[in-house]
Motif scaffolding. Structure first.
Motif, mmCIF file in Angstrom:
data_model
loop_
_atom_site.group_PDB
_atom_site.id
_atom_site.type_symbol
_atom_site.label_atom_id
_atom_site.label_comp_id
_atom_site.label_asym_id
_atom_site.label_seq_id
_atom_site.Cartn_x
_atom_site.Cartn_y
_atom_site.Cartn_z
ATOM 1 N N LYS A 112 1.035 -1.142 0.134
ATOM 2 C CA LYS A 112 -0.022 0.053 -0.092
ATOM 3 C C LYS A 112 0.757 1.231 0.256
ATOM 4 C CE LYS A 112 -3.761 -0.343 2.138
ATOM 5 N NZ LYS A 112 -4.605 -0.535 3.513
ATOM 6 N N VAL A 113 1.970 1.178 0.637
ATOM 7 C CA VAL A 113 2.795 2.125 0.530
ATOM 8 C C VAL A 113 3.521 2.531 -0.612
ATOM 9 C CG1 VAL A 113 5.054 3.402 1.849
ATOM 10 C CG2 VAL A 113 3.243 1.974 3.302
ATOM 11 N N LEU A 114 4.058 1.470 -1.161
ATOM 12 C CA LEU A 114 4.477 1.482 -2.471
ATOM 13 C C LEU A 114 3.589 2.185 -3.237
ATOM 14 C CD1 LEU A 114 6.106 -2.080 -2.742
ATOM 15 C CD2 LEU A 114 7.118 0.110 -2.682
ATOM 16 N N ARG A 115 2.281 1.863 -3.598
ATOM 17 C CA ARG A 115 1.244 2.410 -4.340
ATOM 18 C C ARG A 115 1.157 3.580 -4.197
ATOM 19 N NH1 ARG A 115 -1.601 -2.404 -3.068
ATOM 20 N NH2 ARG A 115 -3.403 -1.077 -1.931
ATOM 21 N N THR A 116 1.080 3.993 -3.077
ATOM 22 C CA THR A 116 0.941 5.478 -2.538
ATOM 23 C C THR A 116 1.955 6.103 -3.106
ATOM 24 O OG1 THR A 116 -0.436 4.485 -0.720
ATOM 25 C CG2 THR A 116 0.353 7.199 -0.643
ATOM 26 N N ASN A 117 3.205 5.699 -3.021
ATOM 27 C CA ASN A 117 4.494 6.598 -3.562
ATOM 28 C C ASN A 117 4.944 6.171 -4.663
ATOM 29 O OD1 ASN A 117 5.099 8.020 -0.759
ATOM 30 N ND2 ASN A 117 4.462 6.240 -0.050
ATOM 31 N N LYS A 118 4.162 5.590 -5.617
ATOM 32 C CA LYS A 118 4.686 5.214 -6.870
ATOM 33 C C LYS A 118 5.563 6.333 -7.948
ATOM 34 C CE LYS A 118 0.213 4.805 -9.401
ATOM 35 N NZ LYS A 118 -0.711 3.851 -10.137
ATOM 36 N N ASN A 119 5.065 7.566 -7.465
ATOM 37 C CA ASN A 119 5.685 8.466 -8.122
ATOM 38 C C ASN A 119 6.951 8.949 -7.814
ATOM 39 O OD1 ASN A 119 4.668 9.632 -5.621
ATOM 40 N ND2 ASN A 119 4.685 11.710 -6.481
ATOM 41 N N THR A 120 7.562 8.076 -7.011
ATOM 42 C CA THR A 120 8.977 8.557 -6.573
ATOM 43 C C THR A 120 9.845 7.314 -6.720
ATOM 44 O OG1 THR A 120 8.429 7.604 -4.302
ATOM 45 C CG2 THR A 120 8.168 10.138 -4.514
ATOM 46 N N TRP A 121 9.453 5.948 -6.940
ATOM 47 C CA TRP A 121 10.420 4.950 -7.140
ATOM 48 C C TRP A 121 10.294 4.401 -8.564
ATOM 49 C CZ3 TRP A 121 8.087 0.508 -8.433
ATOM 50 C CH2 TRP A 121 6.742 0.527 -7.980
ATOM 51 N N ARG A 122 11.140 3.779 -9.372
ATOM 52 C CA ARG A 122 11.185 3.096 -10.486
ATOM 53 C C ARG A 122 11.300 1.724 -10.313
ATOM 54 N NH1 ARG A 122 15.576 2.092 -13.772
ATOM 55 N NH2 ARG A 122 17.753 2.345 -12.689
ATOM 56 N N ARG A 123 11.911 1.111 -9.473
ATOM 57 C CA ARG A 123 12.252 -0.206 -9.586
ATOM 58 C C ARG A 123 12.164 -0.712 -8.279
ATOM 59 N NH1 ARG A 123 13.096 -3.098 -13.832
ATOM 60 N NH2 ARG A 123 13.972 -4.821 -12.640
ATOM 61 N N ILE A 124 11.911 -2.144 -8.126
ATOM 62 C CA ILE A 124 11.975 -2.892 -6.796
ATOM 63 C C ILE A 124 12.848 -4.371 -6.999
ATOM 64 C CG2 ILE A 124 10.677 -4.123 -4.946
ATOM 65 C CD1 ILE A 124 7.991 -2.506 -6.001
ATOM 66 N N ILE A 190 14.879 -10.802 4.335
ATOM 67 C CA ILE A 190 14.431 -10.460 3.029
ATOM 68 C C ILE A 190 14.620 -9.094 3.080
ATOM 69 C CG2 ILE A 190 12.454 -9.885 1.490
ATOM 70 C CD1 ILE A 190 13.130 -12.813 1.248
ATOM 71 N N GLU A 191 15.372 -8.647 1.868
ATOM 72 C CA GLU A 191 15.704 -7.049 1.720
ATOM 73 C C GLU A 191 14.819 -6.577 0.480
ATOM 74 O OE1 GLU A 191 19.591 -5.826 1.938
ATOM 75 O OE2 GLU A 191 19.770 -6.880 3.981
ATOM 76 N N ILE A 192 14.077 -5.698 0.649
ATOM 77 C CA ILE A 192 13.473 -5.008 -0.440
ATOM 78 C C ILE A 192 14.020 -3.898 -0.830
ATOM 79 C CG2 ILE A 192 11.231 -4.186 -1.381
ATOM 80 C CD1 ILE A 192 9.906 -6.189 0.319
ATOM 81 N N VAL A 193 14.642 -3.839 -2.026
ATOM 82 C CA VAL A 193 15.502 -2.809 -2.252
ATOM 83 C C VAL A 193 14.599 -1.677 -3.282
ATOM 84 C CG1 VAL A 193 17.849 -1.756 -3.370
ATOM 85 C CG2 VAL A 193 17.505 -4.018 -2.136
ATOM 86 N N LEU A 194 14.590 -0.649 -2.826
ATOM 87 C CA LEU A 194 13.597 0.393 -3.734
ATOM 88 C C LEU A 194 14.796 1.465 -4.556
ATOM 89 C CD1 LEU A 194 10.832 1.881 -1.562
ATOM 90 C CD2 LEU A 194 11.107 -0.003 -3.108
ATOM 91 N N GLU A 195 14.797 1.433 -5.740
ATOM 92 C CA GLU A 195 15.659 2.427 -6.536
ATOM 93 C C GLU A 195 14.818 3.491 -7.037
ATOM 94 O OE1 GLU A 195 17.086 0.360 -10.051
ATOM 95 O OE2 GLU A 195 17.928 -1.544 -8.736
ATOM 96 N N TYR A 196 15.081 4.607 -6.480
ATOM 97 C CA TYR A 196 14.338 5.887 -7.069
ATOM 98 C C TYR A 196 15.038 6.521 -8.140
ATOM 99 C CZ TYR A 196 12.237 5.722 -2.291
ATOM 100 O OH TYR A 196 11.645 5.606 -1.088
ATOM 101 N N ALA A 197 14.231 7.352 -9.066
ATOM 102 C CA ALA A 197 14.826 7.919 -10.087
ATOM 103 C C ALA A 197 13.994 8.924 -10.612
ATOM 104 C CB ALA A 197 14.982 6.919 -11.301
#
Length: 207
Positions: A112-124, A190-197
């Motif tokens: 839910k946090v990912l969807r809410t902030n999908k305008n900031t990250w580009r890959r997981i 588990i590590e979930i790595v967010l790549e911002y761009a």
């Protein structure tokens, strides 16, 4: 008879001017190089800091403390990368690659946090880790990969995250946590790595 020490009047003005000009040029070159280096690093760091801060606040607000992942800034990741570390015990049934009920609830909130902030990250990237590999012991890549894949599948099937944004990696025991005993269960994670761009997931669309 002692030699007379040279006075300022004896100095060649052209030599003095050349030395001054050379020092000034060297100083300017150093100044420009420093600005360039600091500008690249600082700008890349600052560019994503606010988005990462907002994401972290949302995670802390939506996921209970006992299930909450922690942000790991200790990795040598490039600017614009944010790691979230989930204990295996918080996501999976004991000794299995099957998500527990509380693990599914946790991933629902994270998605839910990912969807809410999908305008900031580009890959997981979802990384699976096990206890560290020691002498005469095999690396458990399959175990790590299965858990990473289970998390990725859940983010897609129940978290409504498009699959083309997600990659998985089974790291086995090759990346232990620093300052942690080799037998500590915390390594199994588990590590979930967010790549911002600049181009976010909401802008990029399918590749």
């Amino acid at each position: 008879m002692s030699r007379r020490r040279p006075t300022p009047d004896d100095l060649n003005p052209y030599v003095a001017l050349t030395d001054t000009a050379l020092n000034f040029i060297l100083l300017m070159v150093f100044f420009v190089a420093a600005l360039t280096a600091v500008g690249r690093v600082s700008w890349e760091d600052v560019r994503y800091k606010e988005a990462q801060k907002v994401f972290q606040q949302a995670v802390e607000r939506m996921i209970p403390a006992r299930q909450q992942p922690r942000a790991n800034g200790g990795k040598n990741d490039p600017p614009g990368t944010q790691r979230w570390v989930f204990r295996n015990s918080a996501l999976f049934e004991p000794g299995r690659a099957t998500l527990s009920r509380t693990g599914r609830v946790t991933l629902n909130q994270f998605a839910k946090v990912l969807r809410t902030n999908k305008n900031t990250w580009r890959r997981i990237r979802v990384e699976g880790h096990t206890l560290p590999t020691q002498n005469r012991s095999g690396d458990r890549w399959e175990e790590a990969t299965d858990r990473a894949a289970a998390v990725a599948r859940y983010l897609v099937s129940r978290g409504d995250i498009a699959p083309y944004y997600i990659a998985t990696s089974g790291r086995g025991g090759q990346s232990p946590l620093p300052d942690t005993a080799l037998t500590d269960p915390a390594h199994a994670r588990i590590e979930i790595v967010l790549e911002y761009a600049k181009q976010s997931a909401s802008d990029a669309g399918a590749p």
